[in-house]
Design a protein around this motif. Structure first.
Motif, PDB file in Angstrom:
ATOM      1  N   HIS A   1       0.830  -1.650   0.120  1.00 19.78           N
ATOM      2  CA  HIS A   1      -0.073   0.316  -0.217  1.00 19.78           C
ATOM      3  C   HIS A   1       1.039   1.251  -0.216  1.00 19.78           C
ATOM      4  O   HIS A   1       0.137   2.712   0.004  1.00 19.78           O
ATOM      5  N   SER A   2       2.094   1.544  -0.389  1.00 17.98           N
ATOM      6  CA  SER A   2       2.540   2.268  -0.463  1.00 17.98           C
ATOM      7  C   SER A   2       3.082   3.402  -1.095  1.00 17.98           C
ATOM      8  O   SER A   2       2.364   4.530  -0.928  1.00 17.98           O
ATOM      9  N   GLU A   3       1.934   2.988  -2.514  1.00 20.28           N
ATOM     10  CA  GLU A   3       1.122   4.195  -3.536  1.00 20.28           C
ATOM     11  C   GLU A   3      -0.291   4.226  -2.625  1.00 20.28           C
ATOM     12  O   GLU A   3      -0.264   5.862  -3.599  1.00 20.28           O
ATOM     13  N   LEU A   4      -0.851   4.329  -1.723  1.00 16.03           N
ATOM     14  CA  LEU A   4      -1.713   4.899  -1.627  1.00 16.03           C
ATOM     15  C   LEU A   4      -0.990   6.253  -0.504  1.00 16.03           C
ATOM     16  O   LEU A   4      -2.188   7.039   0.009  1.00 16.03           O
ATOM     17  N   ILE A   5      -0.111   6.820   0.090  1.00 14.52           N
ATOM     18  CA  ILE A   5       0.517   7.879   0.554  1.00 14.52           C
ATOM     19  C   ILE A   5       0.507   9.041  -0.566  1.00 14.52           C
ATOM     20  O   ILE A   5       0.826   8.604  -1.206  1.00 14.52           O
ATOM     21  N   GLY A   6       0.193  10.216   0.064  1.00 13.73           N
ATOM     22  CA  GLY A   6      -0.639  11.337  -0.631  1.00 13.73           C
ATOM     23  C   GLY A   6      -1.826  11.017  -1.486  1.00 13.73           C
ATOM     24  O   GLY A   6      -2.782  12.526  -1.853  1.00 13.73           O
ATOM     25  N   ARG A   7      -3.378   9.831  -1.613  1.00 19.99           N
ATOM     26  CA  ARG A   7      -4.036   9.652  -1.636  1.00 19.99           C
ATOM     27  C   ARG A   7      -4.885  10.423  -0.625  1.00 19.99           C
ATOM     28  O   ARG A   7      -5.452  10.041   0.848  1.00 19.99           O
TER      29      ARG A   7
ATOM     30  N   VAL B   1     -11.076   2.117  10.355  1.00 21.10           N
ATOM     31  CA  VAL B   1     -11.262   2.101   9.020  1.00 21.10           C
ATOM     32  C   VAL B   1     -11.680   3.307   7.923  1.00 21.10           C
ATOM     33  O   VAL B   1     -12.832   4.587   8.511  1.00 21.10           O
ATOM     34  N   VAL B   2     -11.138   3.172   7.116  1.00 21.60           N
ATOM     35  CA  VAL B   2     -10.620   3.754   6.062  1.00 21.60           C
ATOM     36  C   VAL B   2     -11.262   3.539   4.801  1.00 21.60           C
ATOM     37  O   VAL B   2     -10.794   2.145   4.727  1.00 21.60           O
ATOM     38  N   ILE B   3     -11.813   4.546   3.863  1.00 15.83           N
ATOM     39  CA  ILE B   3     -11.508   3.763   2.225  1.00 15.83           C
ATOM     40  C   ILE B   3     -11.355   5.023   0.931  1.00 15.83           C
ATOM     41  O   ILE B   3     -11.765   5.842   0.969  1.00 15.83           O
ATOM     42  N   ILE B   4     -10.338   4.144   0.670  1.00 13.58           N
ATOM     43  CA  ILE B   4      -9.689   5.270  -0.252  1.00 13.58           C
ATOM     44  C   ILE B   4      -9.277   4.159  -1.151  1.00 13.58           C
ATOM     45  O   ILE B   4      -9.186   3.179  -2.066  1.00 13.58           O
ATOM     46  N   ASP B   5      -9.543   5.063  -2.483  1.00 17.72           N
ATOM     47  CA  ASP B   5     -10.091   4.049  -4.029  1.00 17.72           C
ATOM     48  C   ASP B   5     -10.880   3.183  -3.781  1.00 17.72           C
ATOM     49  O   ASP B   5     -10.853   2.220  -4.212  1.00 17.72           O
ATOM     50  N   GLU B   6     -12.021   3.367  -3.389  1.00 15.01           N
ATOM     51  CA  GLU B   6     -13.719   2.322  -3.116  1.00 15.01           C
ATOM     52  C   GLU B   6     -12.816   1.187  -2.138  1.00 15.01           C
ATOM     53  O   GLU B   6     -13.070  -0.440  -2.257  1.00 15.01           O
ATOM     54  N   GLN B   7     -11.640   1.087  -1.380  1.00 12.46           N
ATOM     55  CA  GLN B   7     -11.297   0.107  -0.922  1.00 12.46           C
ATOM     56  C   GLN B   7     -10.974   0.387   0.445  1.00 12.46           C
ATOM     57  O   GLN B   7     -11.402   1.579   1.479  1.00 12.46           O
ATOM     58  N   ARG B   8     -11.939  -0.789   0.979  1.00 13.13           N
ATOM     59  CA  ARG B   8     -11.189  -0.517   2.701  1.00 13.13           C
ATOM     60  C   ARG B   8      -9.988  -0.807   3.621  1.00 13.13           C
ATOM     61  O   ARG B   8      -9.033  -1.529   2.813  1.00 13.13           O
ATOM     62  N   TYR B   9      -9.300   0.499   4.555  1.00 14.11           N
ATOM     63  CA  TYR B   9      -8.167   0.002   4.969  1.00 14.11           C
ATOM     64  C   TYR B   9      -7.843  -0.042   7.121  1.00 14.11           C
ATOM     65  O   TYR B   9      -9.098   0.856   6.660  1.00 14.11           O
ATOM     66  N   ASP B  10      -7.762  -0.254   7.081  1.00 16.94           N
ATOM     67  CA  ASP B  10      -6.800  -0.376   8.439  1.00 16.94           C
ATOM     68  C   ASP B  10      -6.374   0.884   8.861  1.00 16.94           C
ATOM     69  O   ASP B  10      -5.098   1.321   8.426  1.00 16.94           O
ATOM     70  N   ALA B  11      -6.675   1.922   9.525  1.00 21.72           N
ATOM     71  CA  ALA B  11      -5.901   2.913   9.832  1.00 21.72           C
ATOM     72  C   ALA B  11      -6.054   3.926  10.500  1.00 21.72           C
ATOM     73  O   ALA B  11      -6.833   3.446  11.983  1.00 21.72           O
ATOM     74  N   ALA B  12      -5.345   4.646  11.414  1.00 20.44           N
ATOM     75  CA  ALA B  12      -5.676   5.178  12.614  1.00 20.44           C
ATOM     76  C   ALA B  12      -4.360   6.502  12.614  1.00 20.44           C
ATOM     77  O   ALA B  12      -3.520   7.111  11.217  1.00 20.44           O
ATOM     78  N   THR B  13      -5.291   7.766  13.470  1.00 20.20           N
ATOM     79  CA  THR B  13      -4.822   8.784  13.356  1.00 20.20           C
ATOM     80  C   THR B  13      -3.036   8.990  13.918  1.00 20.20           C
ATOM     81  O   THR B  13      -2.823   8.012  14.752  1.00 20.20           O
ATOM     82  N   GLU B  14      -2.429  10.131  14.327  1.00 21.22           N
ATOM     83  CA  GLU B  14      -1.476  10.266  15.157  1.00 21.22           C
ATOM     84  C   GLU B  14      -1.908  11.215  16.616  1.00 21.22           C
ATOM     85  O   GLU B  14      -1.312  11.417  17.060  1.00 21.22           O
ATOM     86  N   GLY B  15      -2.861  10.900  16.797  1.00 18.11           N
ATOM     87  CA  GLY B  15      -3.678  11.211  18.338  1.00 18.11           C
ATOM     88  C   GLY B  15      -4.882  11.834  18.223  1.00 18.11           C
ATOM     89  O   GLY B  15      -6.099  12.313  19.304  1.00 18.11           O
ATOM     90  N   ASP B  16      -5.233  13.213  17.073  1.00 14.21           N
ATOM     91  CA  ASP B  16      -6.449  13.009  16.425  1.00 14.21           C
ATOM     92  C   ASP B  16      -7.800  12.566  16.102  1.00 14.21           C
ATOM     93  O   ASP B  16      -7.948  10.873  16.377  1.00 14.21           O
ATOM     94  N   PHE B  17      -8.559  13.094  17.055  1.00 10.31           N
ATOM     95  CA  PHE B  17      -9.844  12.241  16.607  1.00 10.31           C
ATOM     96  C   PHE B  17     -10.838  12.861  15.646  1.00 10.31           C
ATOM     97  O   PHE B  17     -10.816  13.280  14.933  1.00 10.31           O
ATOM     98  N   ILE B  18     -11.162  11.528  14.773  1.00 16.79           N
ATOM     99  CA  ILE B  18     -12.182  12.411  12.983  1.00 16.79           C
ATOM    100  C   ILE B  18     -12.885  11.706  13.495  1.00 16.79           C
ATOM    101  O   ILE B  18     -12.868  10.254  13.914  1.00 16.79           O
ATOM    102  N   GLU B  19     -13.545  12.176  12.856  1.00 15.44           N
ATOM    103  CA  GLU B  19     -15.534  11.650  12.281  1.00 15.44           C
ATOM    104  C   GLU B  19     -15.569  11.009  11.578  1.00 15.44           C
ATOM    105  O   GLU B  19     -14.876  11.063  10.979  1.00 15.44           O
ATOM    106  N   LYS B  20     -16.507  10.406  11.440  1.00 17.06           N
ATOM    107  CA  LYS B  20     -17.115   8.825   9.880  1.00 17.06           C
ATOM    108  C   LYS B  20     -17.665  10.434   9.348  1.00 17.06           C
ATOM    109  O   LYS B  20     -18.501  11.306   9.185  1.00 17.06           O
TER     110      LYS B  20
END
Length: 538
Positions: free
Chosen positions: A478-484, A497-516
């Motif tokens: 998934h290195s190609e996803l950086i910047g998308r 979980v985030v969706i990038i290019d219609e694909q589901r990926y496990d993700a994490a922030t650097e401590g901030d909260f992000i809403e759906k």
């Protein structure tokens, strides 16, 4: 505000409190027949806690406070305090005065045998004073600790011309002063030509005069501060003396080394520059004390309380141990041990010995101050509420914010509350030193001890997977996803979980909260997990 002024107000506040709580100066002495309440129980509390020859202390005062509360509650006839002391701090003595003025039960101080310095002040606040036949009372001159050592606060009255008046008329004296001033001014303005060193010398002389003037002003300010304190202090002694028809001038002479007494007017001659000290016989003759008693039974008989039950009230073993915990050195050691225990527990997994030791040490610290009467149960409750908030901030809520700050604030406030907020100076001294020492030890543990400890072994990877043995790092997918950019499919707190290019990926922030459904951007890879950040719209 200078240190001198801080110390002055520290002394002055108890003095003012004592004045407001003492009866008015024109209050009449209560007759012996009316001193003891006829409806009170035929019980007398005898307190020998102060019978050891030692300085008065705030801790002992707190014990007396507990005894007096109990006496009021039990409605006893009287409280007899056996006192034997060389003195102590004036502000502590005046706290005794304030405490005794609030008592509904008559207080009798029995000097057995010494009532020196602060002991004399405390005795004056009692409803009656008794003394051992071999005892003495007096020498209550207030002292202050300065750069040059211990010095009396009382200043000697200024003497002009060594007490001698000039034989010359006033006009001639003024004329001489004027002539001397003009002569001095003329001498300063005369400068021999061609000697530049003269200018330098004159400047140095001018500088010295200015420094001397500044020092004189500083000395004058110091004397003024002392006089403000002494004015109120002597007024307290006057009020206490008048309350029980004691000789005001004699009582003042015990504190003022320049108070002169005459045999004809005061019943005793005192012309030396020293505070007055009286023997038992002298004090009884001058009505400074009310009774001369060989022991407590003799005293009870003279008071007319011989038929009362005498209950000796003193600290039990547990109270003595808990009171010992309030000594500044031991209190500081408990705080340091408590801070270190909690710190090590936070840095290591689970809950074990360090955390237990820390909580026990802090509990003993609070129990000691609660049992001594310095505070109630409020500070210990506030401390553990603050500890809970801090634990929530560290282990549950990501980052560090208002909850953690509130927790630390509660803990610090509770420590000051344990000492009693009126003892702010002592509390600041003990807590400040404890925090500083604990911080140094924490840094030492973090750098030199904990990394080598067995507690940390299962937290760090000690095996080395070398390439020569066939190990290789996995290919970063998934290195190609950086910047998308993509959309948060679930709330990220901080993982989700985030969706990038219609694909589901496990993700994490650097401590901030992000809403759906908020827009996110992939910024890095952490193994198989994508690090994302929120994209600001517009």
């Amino acid at each position: 505000m200078t240190i001198r002024k801080i110390l002055f107000f520290r002394l002055l506040l108890p003095v003012l409190t004592a004045i407001f709580l003492c009866p008015a100066g024109n209050a009449k002495r209560i007759p012996d027949s009316e001193l003891f309440n006829s409806k009170a129980n035929d019980v007398v509390y005898f307190v020998p806690q102060f019978s050891n020859f030692k300085e008065i202390s705030h801790r002992d005062m707190l014990f007396l406070k507990k005894v007096m509360r109990k006496a009021d509650r039990k409605n006893v006839k009287a409280v007899i305090v056996e006192l034997d002391t060389p003195g102590g701090e004036v502000n502590v003595a005046l706290k005794y005065v304030s405490l005794m003025a609030k008592s509904e039960v008559p207080i009798i101080v029995y000097l057995n045998p010494q009532g020196i310095s602060a002991g004399m002040i405390i005795a004056m606040a009692a409803d009656r004073i008794a003394i051992n036949p071999n005892g003495v009372i007096g020498d209550a001159m207030p002292l202050q600790l300065g750069v040059g050592g211990v010095k009396p606060i009382t200043d000697e009255p200024e003497k002009k011309n060594d007490g001698k008046k000039s034989d010359k008329p006033e006009k001639e004296q003024k004329a001489e002063k004027k002539t001397d001033g003009e002569k001095k001014k003329t001498d300063e303005t005369k400068k021999p030509a061609g000697h530049p060193d003269i200018d330098k010398i004159l400047k140095e002389l001018k500088k010295l005069r200015e420094e001397k003037k500044s020092n004189n002003q500083s000395e004058k300010e110091k004397k003024l501060v002392n006089q403000k304190f002494l004015t109120v202090f002597f007024k307290v002694l006057q009020v206490l003396a008048e309350k029980n028809d004691r000789p005001v001038r004699v009582v003042r002479a015990m504190a003022d080394p320049y108070q002169r007494l005459t045999l004809k007017k005061d019943g005793i001659e005192h012309t030396k520059d020293s505070p007055l000290t009286l023997s038992a016989e002298e004090a009884k003759k001058l009505h400074v004390v009310d009774y001369i008693a060989r022991n407590k039974h003799d005293l009870l008989s003279q008071l007319g309380l011989g038929n009362c039950e005498v209950q000796v009230v003193e600290k039990n073993a547990l109270e003595q141990v808990l009171a010992f915990l309030t000594y500044p050195a031991l209190a500081s050691a408990l705080l340091i041990l408590g801070f270190l225990g909690l710190y090590v527990e936070i840095k290591t997994p689970g809950f074990g010995v360090p955390g237990t030791l820390g909580i026990v040490a802090l509990t003993l610290f609070f129990l000691g101050h609660t049992a001594s009467g310095a505070s109630d149960w409020g500070p210990i409750v506030i401390f553990f509420v603050g500890l809970f908030l801090l634990a929530m901030e560290v282990f549950v809520i990501p980052g560090f914010g208002i909850v953690g700050i509130l927790g630390i604030t509660c803990m610090i406030v509770s420590l000051f509350g344990a000492f009693g907020f009126e003892n702010f100076t002592e509390a600041a001294h003990v807590i400040g030193i404890s925090l500083l020492v604990a911080l140094v030890l924490m840094i030492f543990l973090t750098i030199y001890v904990l990394p080598k400890s067995s507690l940390f072994k299962h937290l760090r990877l000690e095996t080395v997977q070398q390439r020569s043995k066939g190990y290789s790092a996995p290919h970063q997918e998934h290195s190609e996803l950086i910047g998308r950019t993509g959309i948060a499919h679930t709330p990220l707190r901080p993982t989700g979980v985030v969706i990038i290019d219609e694909q589901r990926y496990d993700a994490a922030t650097e401590g901030d909260f992000i809403e759906k459904d908020e827009t996110v951007e992939a910024v890095a890879l952490n193994g198989f997990q994508i690090k994302v950040k929120k994209v600001q719209q517009g």
